[in-house]
Design an enzyme around this catalytic site. Structure first.
Site, PDB file in Angstrom:
ATOM      1  N   LYS A   1      32.779 -22.517 -71.525  1.00  0.00           N
ATOM      2  CA  LYS A   1      34.081 -23.085 -71.177  1.00  0.00           C
ATOM      3  C   LYS A   1      34.034 -24.618 -71.290  1.00  0.00           C
ATOM      4  CE  LYS A   1      38.018 -24.086 -69.473  1.00  0.00           C
ATOM      5  NZ  LYS A   1      39.210 -23.952 -70.283  1.00  0.00           N
TER       6      LYS A   1
ATOM      7  N   CYS B   1      41.608 -30.900 -68.087  1.00  0.00           N
ATOM      8  CA  CYS B   1      40.541 -30.115 -68.735  1.00  0.00           C
ATOM      9  C   CYS B   1      39.710 -30.997 -69.658  1.00  0.00           C
ATOM     10  CB  CYS B   1      41.152 -28.951 -69.504  1.00  0.00           C
ATOM     11  SG  CYS B   1      41.812 -27.685 -68.415  1.00  0.00           S
TER      12      CYS B   1
END
Ligand code: NAD
Length: 444
Positions: free
Chosen positions: A202, A256
């Site tokens: 991720k 993010c």
């Protein structure tokens, strides 16, 4: 199954809604009363296509209920924030509190799933460590896995269904069970691995993009010095079958891409050198744009008025978290001698939502295109020129055609090109049109 989703934000609420509309009963848990009250009425604050409808249906059917604390369920899905601390490490306190809150509820055979973006080892060390406080053994008595999100704001619902997923279990049985759970709505491939690999996976997805954007940003700065149009370079370089350069801009935001690479650096500060450098390059872009603005505004006496189009961290979303444009606005104000007005119908920021572009540009010396929201693609440059006090436009996204802007009597500048105006500056009069646009919608 009964599923408890902890944290009803951008990730948690759509996830809860998907499970609720695919055969499960969902208890949505949040600590924010505003979110719970709205959900109780079948409403949501998250602006996502299709989400309102699914939530309304799920709540009205009793498939999704809002609670301020977890209750016993078959599965617990943790979707709480993992912000970055001032020392650039992951703040895992939200995960800690969320895990503690389910301790009294966890039973044999349950699943505990972490969706929050986390440094490698978090599921195995922190989450399982805390879960042992239930008196049960993670992996033996119940199942634990890391199952990160790859959704794109603005397309969350369809991406939840269609994206592939990497599911990392603390053991194989955990990964398999969690994959089976998500298979009720996920149509993309689901790959199973261990939890630390999935966590790293991720992080590296966003790090890849951050490094790529940093390369584009550096290219933009280099090209400006050399009088080459970086956008044209990127466009042609990307014709190579194995090249996929991203694009420069005023910086990288969102919670993010601008954050996740630091979670790798935190684990290996001496080794993750390129990752850190890319972060620093992207973080410095608002300052670089500030420098360009100062050069463009050099000849203006008195207060320089700047109209900024777009403050969100990317186009067509309402999210302003870690927005580099907001940093740029603050920097401009801190400079002194600048008055900044923002226009962005998506963002709750200093009244920018309600502001009309043509009213906002009145008396301005610079129009800065900071975010390429769809509504800025076609604007009336003649009306803009009529209202501005000085005809200067700086496009940081290669969104407008120079010819069109200049035909209205404005002077067009592009981030990533503009040697004459930036390097040499101008004499304080109207700058010589320096850039001939080669970009344009069909070429991006
Ligand atoms: N937003 C995205 O597009 C995206 C994509 C991939 C991954 N992620 C990751 O997913 C995680 C969640 O992100 P988000 O965007 O949904 O965050 P968010 O801030 O939108 O939502 C988090 C929610 O959790 C709630 N919360 C905090 N502590 C809680 C607790 N102890 N119990 C119950 N609720 C609690 C907050 O009130 C908030 O409503 C983060 O780790 C993020 O990095 C987000």
């Amino acid at each position: 199954m009964k599923i408890c989703v902890i944290g009803l934000g951008y990730v948690g609420l759509p996830t809860a809604a998907m499970f609720a509309s695919n055969g499960h009963y969902v208890v949505g848990v949040d600590v924010c009363c505003r979110i719970l009250d709205a959900l109780g009425r079948g409403e949501t604050f998250i602006c996502e296509p299709g989400l309102g409808k699914v939530v309304r249906w799920a709540v009205s059917e009793g498939r999704l209920i809002a609670k301020n604390e977890p209750e016993p369920a078959d599965a617990y899905i943790i979707c709480v924030p993992t912000p970055i601390s001032p020392d650039l490490s992951a703040d895992l306190s939200y995960i800690e509190r969320a895990v503690r809150s389910i301790l009294p509820c966890v039973r044999k055979g349950n699943m505990v799933i972490l969706e929050s973006t986390s440094p490698p080892g978090t599921t195995r060390d922190l989450v399982c460590g805390l879960l042992r406080g239930s008196g049960l053994i993670p992996g033996d008595d119940f199942f634990v896995a890391y199952c990160p999100e790859r959704v794109l704001p603005g397309r969350i619902l369809s991406e939840l269904v269609n994206n592939s997923r990497v599911i990392g279990g603390i053991n194989k049985e955990s990964a398999i069970r969690v994959r089976n759970l998500y298979s009720c709505f996920v149509r993309g491939e689901m790959y199973i691995t261990d939890s630390a690999t999935a966590e790293m996976c991720k992080l590296v997805e966003n790090t890849y993009r951050d490094v790529n954007i940093a390369l584009a940003a550096e290219l933009a700065m280099v090209c400006e010095k050399l009088g080459i149009n970086a956008w044209e370079v990127i466009r042609y370089a990307n014709k190579h079958p194995r090249v996929n350069l991203h694009q420069p801009g005023p910086g990288v935001g969102g919670h993010c891409i601008a954050v996740d690479p630091w979670f790798i650096v935190q684990k290996q500060p001496e080794t993750a050198r390129m990752i850190k450098l890319a972060r620093m390059i992207n973080d410095a872009m608002p300052k670089y744009v500030l420098k360009r603005i100062k050069a463009l505004m050099k000849g203006i006496s008195g207060v320089r008025r700047v109209c900024v189009l777009g403050v969100t961290y990317k186009p067509d979303v309402d999210d302003i978290r870690e927005s580099p444009v907001i940093r740029l606005v603050s920097m401009l104000r801190a400079e002194g001698g600048y008055s900044v007005i923002t226009v962005d119908r998506h963002a709750d920021y200093e009244g920018s939502k309600e502001r009309d572009l043509y009213e906002a540009v009145k008396g301005c010396h610079l129009l800065l295109l900071a975010v390429n929201h769809r509504e800025f693609e076609r604007v009336d440059f003649v009306r803009i020129r009529e209202r501005m006090a000085y005809p200067c436009v700086l496009d940081t996204r290669n969104y407008w055609r120079a010819e069109e802007v200049e035909a209205a009597g404005l002077v067009y500048h592009l981030l990533g090109w503009g040697k004459q105006t930036y390097e040499e500056g101008h004499d304080g009069g109207i700058p010589v049109p320096a850039v001939r646009g080669l970009g344009g919608p069909e070429e991006r």
